[in-house]
Design an enzyme around this catalytic site. Structure first.
Site, PDB file in Angstrom:
ATOM      1  N   GLU A   1       0.869  -1.182   0.000  1.00  0.00           N
ATOM      2  CA  GLU A   1       0.000   0.000   0.000  1.00  0.00           C
ATOM      3  C   GLU A   1       0.897   1.220   0.000  1.00  0.00           C
ATOM      4  O   GLU A   1       1.688   1.413   0.922  1.00  0.00           O
ATOM      5  CB  GLU A   1      -0.882   0.021   1.246  1.00  0.00           C
ATOM      6  CG  GLU A   1      -1.953  -1.045   1.242  1.00  0.00           C
ATOM      7  CD  GLU A   1      -2.793  -1.032   2.516  1.00  0.00           C
ATOM      8  OE1 GLU A   1      -3.734  -1.814   2.582  1.00  0.00           O
ATOM      9  OE2 GLU A   1      -2.498  -0.239   3.439  1.00  0.00           O
TER      10      GLU A   1
ATOM     11  N   ASP B   1      -4.822   9.672  10.748  1.00  0.00           N
ATOM     12  CA  ASP B   1      -3.501   9.126  11.034  1.00  0.00           C
ATOM     13  C   ASP B   1      -2.914   9.628  12.346  1.00  0.00           C
ATOM     14  O   ASP B   1      -3.095  10.784  12.721  1.00  0.00           O
ATOM     15  CB  ASP B   1      -2.537   9.464   9.885  1.00  0.00           C
ATOM     16  CG  ASP B   1      -2.794   8.586   8.675  1.00  0.00           C
ATOM     17  OD1 ASP B   1      -2.695   7.353   8.829  1.00  0.00           O
ATOM     18  OD2 ASP B   1      -3.123   9.118   7.602  1.00  0.00           O
TER      19      ASP B   1
ATOM     20  N   TYR C   1     -10.699  -4.269   3.655  1.00  0.00           N
ATOM     21  CA  TYR C   1      -9.736  -3.828   4.661  1.00  0.00           C
ATOM     22  C   TYR C   1     -10.521  -3.607   5.947  1.00  0.00           C
ATOM     23  O   TYR C   1     -11.299  -2.669   6.051  1.00  0.00           O
ATOM     24  CB  TYR C   1      -9.075  -2.526   4.188  1.00  0.00           C
ATOM     25  CG  TYR C   1      -7.927  -2.036   5.065  1.00  0.00           C
ATOM     26  CD1 TYR C   1      -8.036  -1.945   6.451  1.00  0.00           C
ATOM     27  CD2 TYR C   1      -6.724  -1.631   4.486  1.00  0.00           C
ATOM     28  CE1 TYR C   1      -6.983  -1.506   7.228  1.00  0.00           C
ATOM     29  CE2 TYR C   1      -5.664  -1.168   5.256  1.00  0.00           C
ATOM     30  CZ  TYR C   1      -5.801  -1.116   6.636  1.00  0.00           C
ATOM     31  OH  TYR C   1      -4.760  -0.655   7.408  1.00  0.00           O
TER      32      TYR C   1
END
Lengths: 413, 267
Positions: B49, B60, B174
Site C-alpha cells: 500500500e 492518522d 480492509y
C-alpha cells in the site's frame, strides 16, 4: 445584483440540503468509515429530537433566560452619519452570553447531546469563542469537556483559554501544521475516531460532514429571525442588505437563512489578511477551488496537488482555509455575494466603532463592519443595512499591545 | 485475473496469509523511497500500500503524520506516486494499492487517475475519507473495473452496513482492527475475530486486517483469523528512526522477512 432572476429560483433555497446532505454539488459526508455510524446516528437523532416541541421549548427558554436573547438590533447613528449614506444597524450578538453568537449553537448541540445520552463534549476552537461557548454549555449540563486549540491561537487568545479553564474544560494544545483552527479540527477528529462511542463532537461552524452544516445553521437562524421582527418594528420594513463575516460561516448563515427567499442582498465578508495579491489571506470562497476538507465539499484554499494551504488572518476566527458548503452553494447560484477585507481595513473599522459607538467589536465582526461602511457610502440614505456584530472584542485587545492603531485617530478629532 | 486476485489465490493454495505493507510514498524522498520499497517487495511483502501524502491526515497518528510531512517536503504528489509504481513494476509484480485521502485525487481528476494508475501498474485504490455514500462521483467516470476500489469496515460497522459495503467492494476488504488513528495501541483479538467472521458470511472477497499491528505476536494472532495482515506505522517508525543511515534498507528487509515468518507461524 442578481435581482432580475432571483424570484424564480428563490423558492427552493430553504429546503436544502437534500437528504444526503448536499447543497447542489457541495456538502456531503466525506469522513472515514469509522465515523460514518456516528454521523448517521447524529443525523437520525437530530431529525427526531429537533422535531420534538419539548426540545424546542427547552432550547428557547435557555436562549432567553441563560444566553440573554433576543439580542438587540441597534441603529448605529453616529457611525451612519460619519459614513454619510445608508443607515447601519448592528445585530448585537456580542451581547449574547459568553460574548458571541457561538452560544446559540453550543446550547442547541449540548441539549441534543444530553438527550442522546452523551456526557462528554469535544470541540475545536480558533478565536476561542466556540471553545468558551462549548465549555459554558458543558458546565451548564454537567458534562465533561475537552477543547482542541492550536498553539498559535492559544498565544493570541489567552483570555479565552483562561475562561474555558475556569468553566472546567480541559484545553488541549495542538502543535501540528499551522497550529490554528484547521489543525485543531484535525486533532478533534482524530480524538473523536477513538472516543466516538461516548463522546459528542460539537462542531462550531456550518462546516464538517452532514448533518453539521444544516444543524449548526438551524441553531443559528434565530439571529436572522430576530432581525426580521426587529427591523419591522424599527423601520416597518425589511432591510436592503445583510452583511456578516465569513470564516466557516456560522454567523453569516444564521443571519442569512431566514432571508434566503426574500429579495434582499446578502453579503459575506471574508478575510483578505495582508492582501489577496500577497497570498496571505483566508478568502476561501473568493480564491479557493472546490475540494474536500473536514468532511464536506466546498471551496478550499489548496495548491494544484490538492494539498491544503495555510490560511492567514489577523483574526483567529476567520483564519481557516475552508468554508461551509451552503455558502459555496449560495455563491454558485449568485444568491449571496462574497467580498474580502484586509487586516488593516478591519482594524480601522474596529477603532472607529469603539470611538463612535462605545462598542468594542470582535476582529472577526470588524471585517463585516469595514465592508458595511464601504457599502453604506455608495448607497442612498433610505437604504437599511444590517451588520452582524457576531462577537465582542475584549479577547482581541492583546493584538493592540504591540502599539495602538493610530490610523483613524486623526480623522475622528 | 488481476494481481490482487492471483496473489490471494496463490497464497490460499499454499495455505499462507498475506503480509501487506503500508509505506508513505516518497518518504524521505522519491529515490530513497523507491529503493526501500523495492527491497521490501524483494524480501517477501505480498502486497504494497503506497500512501499519497496529505497535508491534513485526520485518520492518522503522529508517525504517519510525520512521514507525510517528510514526503510533502520532498514535493511528492499523486503524479509522483504513480511514477514510483511504474518504476517498481519491472522488478516486482506484487499488487500495489494507492492509499489516499480524497482531496489529492479530486484535484488530480477521477477519470485521469483511473487511466494513469492502471498505466503505471497500480491494482487498486483505497480512499480513506470516501464512504460508499459519496464514492459514486469518483467511480462513475471509470470506463471499466480493472482498478479495484478497496472498502473499509471498522469495529463500529453494523452487520447491515457491512452488507452495503461488501456489495460494492472489490479486491479485498480492509477491516480496521480498532477505533482510533493509525499506529495506536490496544488490539482486541476476540472482537476482530467476530467482525472477520461476520464479513466472511457476507463476501467471498479476502479480508485483511490493519491498524495498530506492530509485533510478530500481533501478526501471528491476526493471521489466524484473516487472509492478510496490514502493517504500516511499524515500518514507518523504522524509516523515521533510521532515515539517512546506510543500513535502513537491510533493516526493513529483515523486518519484512520476520513479519512474513510470523504470518506462517501457525499455518
Amino acid at each position: 445584483m442578481n435581482r432580475g432572476h432571483l424570484p424564480s429560483m428563490m423558492k427552493a433555497y430553504k429546503r436544502l440540503p437534500d437528504p444526503a446532505g448536499h447543497f447542489g454539488p457541495f456538502g456531503g459526508r466525506y469522513v472515514s468509515e469509522a465515523l460514518m455510524p456516528a454521523i448517521l446516528e447524529l443525523e437520525e437523532a437530530y431529525c427526531r429530537i429537533s422535531g420534538d416541541p419539548s426540545f424546542q421549548q427547552q432550547l428557547s427558554r435557555l436562549l432567553q433566560d441563560f444566553a440573554g436573547r433576543p439580542t438587540p438590533l441597534f441603529f448605529a447613528e453616529r457611525l451612519t452619519s460619519y459614513v454619510g449614506g445608508a443607515a447601519v444597524y448592528l445585530k448585537r450578538e456580542d451581547l449574547a452570553h459568553t460574548g458571541a453568537h457561538k452560544i446559540n449553537n453550543t446550547l442547541g448541540q449540548a441539549l441534543l447531546a444530553s438527550r442522546m445520552g452523551k456526557r462528554k463534549l469535544i470541540a475545536e476552537t480558533g478565536a476561542g469563542q466556540h471553545g468558551v461557548a462549548t465549555a459554558c454549555a458543558a458546565a451548564l449540563f454537567g458534562m465533561e469537556c475537552r477543547i482542541f486549540m492550536g498553539t498559535e491561537d492559544i498565544g493570541r487568545q489567552s483570555l479565552n483559554v483562561q475562561r474555558m479553564r475556569m468553566m472546567g474544560a480541559q484545553v488541549i494544545e495542538v502543535k501540528s501544521g499551522s497550529r490554528t483552527l484547521k489543525d485543531a479540527m484535525n486533532e478533534a477528529m482524530r480524538y473523536w475516531l477513538e472516543a466516538v462511542a461516548d463522546t459528542y463532537y460539537v462542531i462550531g461552524s456550518v462546516a464538517g460532514p452532514h448533518p453539521y452544516p444544516m444543524m449548526v445553521r438551524d441553531f443559528q437562524k434565530v439571529i436572522g429571525e430576530e432581525v426580521k421582527h426587529q427591523m419591522q418594528r424599527a423601520a416597518h420594513r425589511l432591510p436592503n442588505a445583510l452583511l456578516a463575516c465569513v470564516g466557516g460561516g456560522s454567523n453569516a448563515m444564521g443571519l442569512f437563512y431566514p432571508f434566503l427567499e426574500e429579495d434582499i442582498e446578502l453579503i459575506g465578508v471574508e478575510a483578505a489578511g495582508k492582501g489577496i495579491e500577497k497570498g496571505e489571506h483566508a478568502a476561501s470562497i473568493g480564491e479557493g477551488r472546490v475540494g474536500v476538507l473536514h468532511g464536506s465539499k466546498s471551496y478550499v484554499l489548496q495548491n494544484a496537488d490538492g494539498q491544503i494551504r495555510e490560511a492567514y488572518s489577523i483574526s483567529a476566527g476567520l483564519d481557516y482555509p475552508g468554508v461551509g458548503p451552503e455558502h459555496a452553494f449560495l455563491k454558485g447560484t449568485g444568491r449571496a455575494r462574497y467580498v474580502a477585507v484586509t487586516d488593516e481595513e478591519a482594524l480601522s473599522a474596529f477603532g472607529l466603532l469603539c470611538r463612535l459607538e462605545g462598542i468594542i467589536p470582535a476582529l472577526e465582526s470588524s471585517h463585516a463592519l469595514a465592508w458595511a461602511m464601504r457599502e453604506a457610502r455608495l448607497r442612498s440614505k433610505k437604504d437599511l443595512l444590517v451588520v452582524n456584530l457576531s462577537g465582542r472584542g475584549d479577547k482581541d485587545l492583546g493584538v493592540f499591545s504591540a502599539g495602538p492603531n493610530k490610523s483613524e485617530e486623526g480623522k475622528l478629532k | 485475473m488481476n494481481r490482487i486476485e492471483s496473489t490471494f489465490r496463490r497464497l490460499r493454495a499454499n495455505n499462507e496469509k498475506a503480509l501487506v505493507g503500508f509505506v508513505t510514498a516518497g518518504d524521505p524522498d522519491m529515490e530513497k523511497s523507491l529503493s526501500l520499497v523495492s527491497s521490501m517487495c524483494a524480501a517477501g511483502l505480498d502486497m504494497l500500500e503506497l500512501g499519497v501524502p496529505f497535508s491534513d491526515p485526520t485518520a492518522d497518528g503522529p508517525i504517519i503524520q510525520r512521514s507525510s510531512l517528510r514526503a510533502l517536503a520532498a514535493g511528492i504528489n499523486v503524479g509522483s506516486v504513480l511514477e514510483m509504481i511504474a518504476a517498481l513494476r519491472p522488478q516486482s509484480q506484487v499488487p500495489i494499492i494507492v492509499f489516499s485521502y480524497y482531496n489529492p485525487l479530486l484535484a488530480y481528476g477521477a477519470a485521469v487517475f483511473h487511466r494513469d494508475a492502471l498505466d503505471a501498474g497500480a491494482d487498486g485504490v483505497l480512499v480513506v475519507d470516501l464512504p460508499p455514500e459519496e464514492s459514486d462521483e469518483f467511480t462513475r467516470e471509470w470506463p471499466d473495473e480493472r482498478l479495484c476500489l478497496i472498502r473499509l469496515t471498522t469495529p463500529a460497522t453494523s452487520l447491515e452496513r457491512m452488507e452495503q459495503i461488501t456489495s460494492s467492494a472489490s479486491g479485498f476488504i480492509y477491516h480496521v482492527s480498532k477505533l482510533g488513528v493509525t499506529g495506536s495501541a490496544g488490539l482486541q483479538f476476540d472482537e476482530i475475530n467476530l467482525k472477520v467472521k461476520a464479513l466472511r458470511s457476507l463476501t467471498r472477497l479476502p479480508v485483511c486486517v490493519g491498524f495498530g499491528i506492530s509485533t510478530p505476536q500481533h501478526i501471528a494472532s491476526v493471521a489466524e483469523m484473516a487472509d492478510g495482515v496490514v502493517v504500516g506505522s511499524a515500518f514507518e517508525s523504522l524509516i523515521e528512526q533510521n532515515v539517512g543511515r546506510e543500513g535502513l534498507s537491510d533493516l526493513l528487509s529483515a523486518r519484512v522477512a520476520a513479519f512474513k515468518r510470523a504470518t506462517l507461524a501457525l499455518s
